[in-house]
Structures are given as C-alpha cells and as structure tokens.
Design a protein around this motif. Structure first.
Motif, short mmCIF file in Angstrom:
data_model
loop_
_atom_site.label_atom_id
_atom_site.label_comp_id
_atom_site.label_asym_id
_atom_site.label_seq_id
_atom_site.Cartn_x
_atom_site.Cartn_y
_atom_site.Cartn_z
N VAL A 1 0.82 -1.23 0.00
CA VAL A 1 0.00 0.00 0.00
C VAL A 1 0.85 1.27 0.00
CG1 VAL A 1 -2.16 -0.89 0.97
CG2 VAL A 1 -0.29 -0.23 2.50
N ASP A 2 2.08 1.16 0.44
CA ASP A 2 2.95 2.34 0.48
C ASP A 2 4.05 2.31 -0.58
OD1 ASP A 2 1.64 3.30 2.76
OD2 ASP A 2 2.84 2.00 4.06
N PHE A 3 4.07 1.28 -1.40
CA PHE A 3 5.21 1.07 -2.31
C PHE A 3 5.32 2.23 -3.30
CE2 PHE A 3 8.14 -1.49 -4.83
CZ PHE A 3 8.75 -2.23 -3.85
N SER A 4 6.52 2.80 -3.42
CA SER A 4 6.69 3.98 -4.26
C SER A 4 6.99 3.60 -5.71
CB SER A 4 7.83 4.86 -3.73
OG SER A 4 9.06 4.21 -3.94
N GLU A 5 6.69 4.52 -6.60
CA GLU A 5 7.00 4.31 -8.02
C GLU A 5 8.51 4.19 -8.20
OE1 GLU A 5 5.35 7.27 -10.58
OE2 GLU A 5 6.12 6.33 -12.40
N ALA A 6 9.28 4.96 -7.42
CA ALA A 6 10.74 4.90 -7.54
C ALA A 6 11.26 3.50 -7.18
CB ALA A 6 11.38 5.95 -6.64
N ASP A 7 10.69 2.91 -6.13
CA ASP A 7 11.11 1.56 -5.73
C ASP A 7 10.63 0.50 -6.73
OD1 ASP A 7 12.61 2.25 -3.53
OD2 ASP A 7 10.97 1.96 -2.09
N TRP A 8 9.55 0.79 -7.38
CA TRP A 8 9.09 -0.11 -8.46
C TRP A 8 10.04 -0.03 -9.65
CZ3 TRP A 8 5.46 -3.85 -8.95
CH2 TRP A 8 5.19 -4.31 -10.26
N ASP A 9 10.27 1.21 -10.13
CA ASP A 9 11.06 1.39 -11.36
C ASP A 9 12.51 0.95 -11.21
OD1 ASP A 9 8.88 2.34 -12.72
OD2 ASP A 9 9.40 4.45 -12.51
N SER A 10 13.13 1.30 -10.09
CA SER A 10 14.57 0.99 -9.95
C SER A 10 14.81 -0.52 -9.98
CB SER A 10 15.14 1.61 -8.68
OG SER A 10 14.46 1.12 -7.54
N VAL A 11 13.94 -1.27 -9.32
CA VAL A 11 14.12 -2.72 -9.28
C VAL A 11 13.81 -3.36 -10.64
CG1 VAL A 11 13.29 -4.87 -8.23
CG2 VAL A 11 13.75 -2.87 -6.79
N ILE A 12 12.73 -2.90 -11.25
CA ILE A 12 12.39 -3.45 -12.58
C ILE A 12 13.50 -3.11 -13.59
CG2 ILE A 12 10.76 -3.33 -14.52
CD1 ILE A 12 9.51 -4.79 -12.17
N ASP A 13 14.03 -1.90 -13.51
CA ASP A 13 15.06 -1.47 -14.47
C ASP A 13 16.30 -2.37 -14.41
OD1 ASP A 13 13.55 0.55 -15.49
OD2 ASP A 13 14.58 2.18 -14.44
#
Ligand code: NAP
Length: 255
Positions: A103-115
């Motif tokens: 519920v708190d997961f940030s877009e930055a933490d999503w993008d950096s790991v996927i990248d």
C-alpha cells in the motif's frame, strides 16, 4: 579414465554482471576455476574478485556500467565485443531489492528494481543475441539469475517479485526464439544465499530462524553453491538444455 571436457570453459569468454560481490563473485570464481575468462560488469570496483581469480591463476577483467540504464548496458556490451572480441556467455546476475508494504510502495522503488532486475537483463540478452546471430555458426549461452520469488509471492517485495517472475518469462520466450539458432537461455533460481541482499533477513533473529527451519539442507546457501550450476549451464554439457529454471535452494521448493 576421466574426461570432463564437456564441463570445461577453457577458451570461453563470459560476461558476469554484478561480479564484485555475492552470487556474482561466486559465479565468476567458478567460471575461472573451469578455465573460462571472466569479464565482470558493474558499477563498483571488482578488486576482490580480481584478486581471488588472480590467485587461482585465472583471467579476469572488468567493465564499469550502471545497469539501471539499459541503453548504457547495451552500449557497454557492444563495446566489449568490438574492442576485445566475441563473448561466449552472458550471466545476468546483478540485482537489487526494495522492501515495503504494497500500500505504500513507491513508483521509484518499483522502477529501480524493474530497471536493473528485468529491463537491463532483457536488453543485455537482446544485444548478446544480435551479436551472436551476426556471426554465422557462432553459439552462445545465457544464464539468468531468478529467485524463489520467481515462483512464490514473498511479502513486502512487490517490484522484486514482479521482476523475478518476469525473469522466468523472459528466459522462456528467449529460449523458444533462440534454441534452434544456437543460443541456450536458462535460469538459476537461488534459494536463501548468504550475501548483502539477504543481510537484513539474517540480522533479524526471528526471520532468520524461521527461514532456516524451512530449508531441508539445514543451512543457508553460499555463492559457490550457485557458481558451479552456472558453469554447467555455460558449458557444452548443457547444449540440449533450453528454457530451464533450475532451483538451487537446499530443497526449499521441494518442501
Ligand atoms: P548482492 O550481494 O547485493 O549483489 C548484487 C550485485 O548486483 C552487486 O554486484 C551490485 O553491485 C550489482 N548491482 C546492483 N545494482 C546495480 C546497478 N544498477 N548496476 C550495476 N550493478 C548493480 O546480491 P546477491 O545476493 O549476490 O544477488 C545476486 C543476484 O541473485 C540478484 O539478481 C538477486 O536478486 C539474486 N538472488 C539472490 C538471492 C540471495 O539469497 N542472496 C536469492 C535469490 C536470488 P554493487 O555492489 O555496486 O551494488
């Protein structure tokens, strides 16, 4: 009589991402022990890995690249090929993890790991495939590093779980497209291995004890446990293996 030539990497030049530490270092050392030349790729100095491999009488060089930028990663692989010659194998090991409630997961933490864990992995495979296919008769091997979270959901690691499920999909689609064209694409799914990546888990006594209690082998794995499986996947011995996702997990998934 003993002939282990099918498992030898003599004369092979292998790129390993994230070879400065952890599983990548273990893979690099195993490749060197099997006679291969290792090119470590990453954003940090790889002096420790270079020292271990030099001590074994092996061959190691490094190339700096931030794998958060897939275009830079592709350019680096092209440059390596142009300047130092063909590459026989690619081990996509570099990876990061971000922890947080969904519920708190940030877009930055999503993008950096996927990248790093998925996008650069795919595009490095793409560049490797293009270069291999440009030279008629050339063969290649790709080893991608997946995870237990390629099969399980995990908790508080949304982008990591998504990326590692994606690694399985990418491994399979590339195997389908490339098996008949001379490139083997496979993946290793490590269980719980003692590296920086799992330092937080091991520092938490409750979490650490519950993980250990579930591992049939009764111990955490070490980077060297993954290294020799990678050697097999890079060597002639695995020529008929395509699209396999091999758990090296002390029995975790069998439980
Ligand atoms: P680690 O010790 O944290 O090493 C990660 C490696 O990836 C380091 O070399 C790191 O370089 C590199 N890296 C991260 N971000 C990068 C970037 N933007 N550009 C270039 N290099 C980057 O972790 P590890 O446990 O060895 O993990 C290796 C792989 O195994 C990862 O894909 C991980 O998901 C997977 N895995 C690990 C476990 C485990 O239990 N440890 C289990 C399953 C799967 P820096 O040192 O410069 O950060």
């Amino acid at each position: 009589m003993s002939d282990l030539s099918a498992f030898s990497l003599e004369g092979k030049r292998i790129v390993v991402t994230g070879a400065n530490t952890g599983i990548g270092q273990g893979i690099a050392v195993s490749i060197a022990r099997a006679g291969g030349t290792v090119v470590g790729v990453g954003r940090s100095a790889m002096d420790e890995t270079a020292g271990i491999i030099a001590g074994l009488g092996g061959s190691f060089s490094e190339a700096r690249c931030d794998l958060g930028d897939h275009a830079a990663a592709q350019a680096m692989l092209d440059e390596l090929w142009d300047k130092s010659g063909p590459i026989d194998g690619l081990v996509n090991n570099a990876g990061i993890i971000s922890r947080g409630d969904a519920v708190d997961f940030s877009e930055a933490d999503w993008d950096s790991v996927i990248d790093v864990n998925l996008k650069s992995l795919f595009f490095l495979c793409q560049t490797f495939g293009r270069r291999v296919f440009a030279e008629p008769g050339r063969r290649g091997k790709v080893v991608n590093i997946a995870s237990m979270l390629s099969f399980q959901g995990g908790i508080r690691v949304a982008s990591y779980t998504a990326a590692k499920h994606g690694v399985v999909g990418v491994t399979r689609i590339l195997a389908n497209e490339w098996a008949a064209k001379g490139i083997n694409v496979n993946a290793i799914a490590p269980g719980y291995i003692e590296t920086n990546n799992t330092a937080i888990l091991r520092a938490d006594p409750d979490r650490s004890a519950s993980i250990l209690a579930r591992i049939p082998a009764g111990r955490w794995g070490g980077p060297e446990d993954i290294g020799d499986t990678a050697v097999f996947m890079l060597a002639r011995a695995s020529d008929y293996m395509h699209g396999a996702i091999v758990p090296v997990d002390g029995g975790w998934l069998a439980r």
